[in-house]
Scaffold this active site. Sequence first.
Site, PDB file in Angstrom:
ATOM      1  N   LYS A  14       0.836  -1.213   0.000  1.00  0.00           N
ATOM      2  CA  LYS A  14       0.000   0.000   0.000  1.00  0.00           C
ATOM      3  C   LYS A  14       0.869   1.261   0.000  1.00  0.00           C
ATOM      4  O   LYS A  14       0.659   2.170  -0.801  1.00  0.00           O
ATOM      5  CB  LYS A  14      -0.921   0.029   1.250  1.00  0.00           C
ATOM      6  CG  LYS A  14      -1.823  -1.193   1.371  1.00  0.00           C
ATOM      7  CD  LYS A  14      -2.687  -1.134   2.622  1.00  0.00           C
ATOM      8  CE  LYS A  14      -1.958  -1.182   3.954  1.00  0.00           C
ATOM      9  NZ  LYS A  14      -1.318  -2.476   4.267  1.00  0.00           N
ATOM     10  N   ARG A 162      10.973  -1.080  11.216  1.00  0.00           N
ATOM     11  CA  ARG A 162       9.838  -0.793  12.093  1.00  0.00           C
ATOM     12  C   ARG A 162       9.764  -1.735  13.289  1.00  0.00           C
ATOM     13  O   ARG A 162      10.079  -2.914  13.174  1.00  0.00           O
ATOM     14  CB  ARG A 162       8.535  -0.881  11.290  1.00  0.00           C
ATOM     15  CG  ARG A 162       8.235   0.416  10.587  1.00  0.00           C
ATOM     16  CD  ARG A 162       7.096   0.332   9.608  1.00  0.00           C
ATOM     17  NE  ARG A 162       5.917  -0.379  10.057  1.00  0.00           N
ATOM     18  CZ  ARG A 162       4.825  -0.486   9.321  1.00  0.00           C
ATOM     19  NH1 ARG A 162       4.770   0.088   8.130  1.00  0.00           N
ATOM     20  NH2 ARG A 162       3.793  -1.162   9.764  1.00  0.00           N
TER      21      ARG A 162
HETATM   22  P1  AP5 Z   1       4.864  -1.620   1.824  1.00  0.00           P
HETATM   23  O1  AP5 Z   1       4.532  -0.795   0.629  1.00  0.00           O
HETATM   24  O2  AP5 Z   1       5.603  -0.996   2.936  1.00  0.00           O
HETATM   25  O3  AP5 Z   1       3.534  -2.374   2.347  1.00  0.00           O
HETATM   26  P2  AP5 Z   1       2.258  -1.839   3.142  1.00  0.00           P
HETATM   27  O4  AP5 Z   1       1.061  -2.472   2.523  1.00  0.00           O
HETATM   28  O5  AP5 Z   1       2.294  -0.361   3.228  1.00  0.00           O
HETATM   29  O6  AP5 Z   1       2.530  -2.554   4.528  1.00  0.00           O
HETATM   30  P3  AP5 Z   1       2.465  -1.994   6.026  1.00  0.00           P
HETATM   31  O7  AP5 Z   1       3.251  -2.945   6.849  1.00  0.00           O
HETATM   32  O8  AP5 Z   1       2.826  -0.546   6.054  1.00  0.00           O
HETATM   33  O9  AP5 Z   1       0.956  -2.162   6.332  1.00  0.00           O
HETATM   34  P4  AP5 Z   1       0.305  -2.172   7.693  1.00  0.00           P
HETATM   35  O10 AP5 Z   1      -1.095  -2.068   7.285  1.00  0.00           O
HETATM   36  O11 AP5 Z   1       0.640  -3.326   8.562  1.00  0.00           O
HETATM   37  O12 AP5 Z   1       0.972  -0.932   8.463  1.00  0.00           O
HETATM   38  P5  AP5 Z   1       0.477   0.547   8.757  1.00  0.00           P
HETATM   39  O13 AP5 Z   1       1.663   1.405   8.775  1.00  0.00           O
HETATM   40  O14 AP5 Z   1      -0.670   0.894   7.926  1.00  0.00           O
HETATM   41  O15 AP5 Z   1       5.674  -2.903   1.297  1.00  0.00           O
HETATM   42  C1  AP5 Z   1       6.199  -3.874   2.195  1.00  0.00           C
HETATM   43  C2  AP5 Z   1       7.569  -4.367   1.685  1.00  0.00           C
HETATM   44  O16 AP5 Z   1       7.383  -5.059   0.458  1.00  0.00           O
HETATM   45  C3  AP5 Z   1       8.576  -3.245   1.372  1.00  0.00           C
HETATM   46  O17 AP5 Z   1       9.858  -3.685   1.720  1.00  0.00           O
HETATM   47  C4  AP5 Z   1       8.446  -3.039  -0.148  1.00  0.00           C
HETATM   48  O18 AP5 Z   1       9.645  -2.555  -0.723  1.00  0.00           O
HETATM   49  C5  AP5 Z   1       8.105  -4.442  -0.617  1.00  0.00           C
HETATM   50  N1  AP5 Z   1       7.217  -4.469  -1.786  1.00  0.00           N
HETATM   51  C6  AP5 Z   1       6.140  -3.660  -2.032  1.00  0.00           C
HETATM   52  N2  AP5 Z   1       5.538  -3.996  -3.190  1.00  0.00           N
HETATM   53  C7  AP5 Z   1       6.234  -5.062  -3.687  1.00  0.00           C
HETATM   54  C8  AP5 Z   1       6.083  -5.873  -4.876  1.00  0.00           C
HETATM   55  N3  AP5 Z   1       5.098  -5.657  -5.753  1.00  0.00           N
HETATM   56  N4  AP5 Z   1       6.966  -6.888  -5.041  1.00  0.00           N
HETATM   57  C9  AP5 Z   1       7.967  -7.112  -4.154  1.00  0.00           C
HETATM   58  N5  AP5 Z   1       8.182  -6.380  -3.027  1.00  0.00           N
HETATM   59  C10 AP5 Z   1       7.309  -5.362  -2.795  1.00  0.00           C
HETATM   60  O19 AP5 Z   1      -0.057   0.379  10.272  1.00  0.00           O
HETATM   61  C11 AP5 Z   1       0.826   0.121  11.324  1.00  0.00           C
HETATM   62  C12 AP5 Z   1       0.075   0.081  12.645  1.00  0.00           C
HETATM   63  O20 AP5 Z   1      -0.503   1.374  12.914  1.00  0.00           O
HETATM   64  C13 AP5 Z   1      -1.113  -0.881  12.724  1.00  0.00           C
HETATM   65  O21 AP5 Z   1      -0.699  -2.191  13.058  1.00  0.00           O
HETATM   66  C14 AP5 Z   1      -1.941  -0.221  13.824  1.00  0.00           C
HETATM   67  O22 AP5 Z   1      -1.389  -0.458  15.098  1.00  0.00           O
HETATM   68  C15 AP5 Z   1      -1.791   1.259  13.514  1.00  0.00           C
HETATM   69  N6  AP5 Z   1      -2.797   1.763  12.557  1.00  0.00           N
HETATM   70  C16 AP5 Z   1      -2.539   2.327  11.340  1.00  0.00           C
HETATM   71  N7  AP5 Z   1      -3.680   2.678  10.717  1.00  0.00           N
HETATM   72  C17 AP5 Z   1      -4.686   2.319  11.554  1.00  0.00           C
HETATM   73  C18 AP5 Z   1      -6.101   2.415  11.461  1.00  0.00           C
HETATM   74  N8  AP5 Z   1      -6.703   2.933  10.384  1.00  0.00           N
HETATM   75  N9  AP5 Z   1      -6.841   1.938  12.496  1.00  0.00           N
HETATM   76  C19 AP5 Z   1      -6.249   1.419  13.607  1.00  0.00           C
HETATM   77  N10 AP5 Z   1      -4.915   1.289  13.755  1.00  0.00           N
HETATM   78  C20 AP5 Z   1      -4.139   1.752  12.731  1.00  0.00           C
HETATM   79 MG    MG Z   2       2.553   1.025   4.824  1.00  0.00          MG
END
Ligand code: AP5
Ligand code: MG
Length: 217
Positions: A14, A162
């Site tokens: 994402k 992270r």
């Molecule tokens: P990346 O693009 O970083 O993936 P992502 O989908 O953004 O993954 P996240 O881990 O950020 O998602 P998340 O939902 O767990 O975390 P968030 O920060 O939202 O890609 C991942 C890796 O893969 C990278 O190394 C990249 O280079 C690689 N990659 C990407 N595309 C690729 C491809 N096509 N092929 C190969 N490699 C690829 O949330 C974190 C925490 O915050 C949550 O756990 C929660 O505690 C809190 N939080 C955030 N939002 C909310 C909400 N709305 N409600 C409640 N709690 C929330």
């Molecule tokens: Mg992310």
Amino acid sequence: MMNVILLGPPGAGKGTQARILVDGRGMVQLSTGDMLRAAKDSGTPLGQKVAGVMARGELVTDEIVIGLIEEHLREQTDAPGFIFDGFPRTLAQADALGLLLSRLGRRLDAVIVMEVDDTALVERITARSTCGSCGEVYNDQTKPIPADGKCSNCGGTEFKRRADDNEESLRTRLLAYYKETSPLIGYYHAKGDLFRVDGLGEIDEVSAAIGKVLDNL
Ligand code: AP5
Ligand code: MG
């Protein structure tokens, strides 16, 4: 003017795809995860409150994240369009977003589900790092940090891992996704806003698929 949700489990890509849309289309990325991590890093009361919850991989309360999104939406009234990355994550957040957008005279144009399998997620997440200055996302295997040790986007030289990118927290994050967030797929399907994209291809292939969806809206 286009408002798009990127929906998918942790590691689906994402954040990576949101940044590509920012560069290519001038849209504004609203990542609740990035906002919460910024609050944590600057040590605000909110940041201190959410740090433990996030490190464990649990969800932060709806009230907090809805408040953050509202604040950013109201601040950026002239944005050409928003990419919601990691928000909404619960049905209550989805309802709140609908209400907020309509109050601001905006509409949701598409919800893009990035489909991936769980094995790929573990591999992606344990190999991830991000630039400490601009947040550019890297991956030891698929998008390594340039050989000169400088971020390709901003030239920064500090990279972070992270706190929640470990196997135990990832398990909790995945469970939260399937329990709380995946029902949004049915919710948006019923509203007619849902598009599915294969998130397992190369980064460029995924962005081409997303671009195609947006161009056909
Ligand atoms: P990346 O693009 O970083 O993936 P992502 O989908 O953004 O993954 P996240 O881990 O950020 O998602 P998340 O939902 O767990 O975390 P968030 O920060 O939202 O890609 C991942 C890796 O893969 C990278 O190394 C990249 O280079 C690689 N990659 C990407 N595309 C690729 C491809 N096509 N092929 C190969 N490699 C690829 O949330 C974190 C925490 O915050 C949550 O756990 C929660 O505690 C809190 N939080 C955030 N939002 C909310 C909400 N709305 N409600 C409640 N709690 C929330
Ligand atoms: Mg992310």
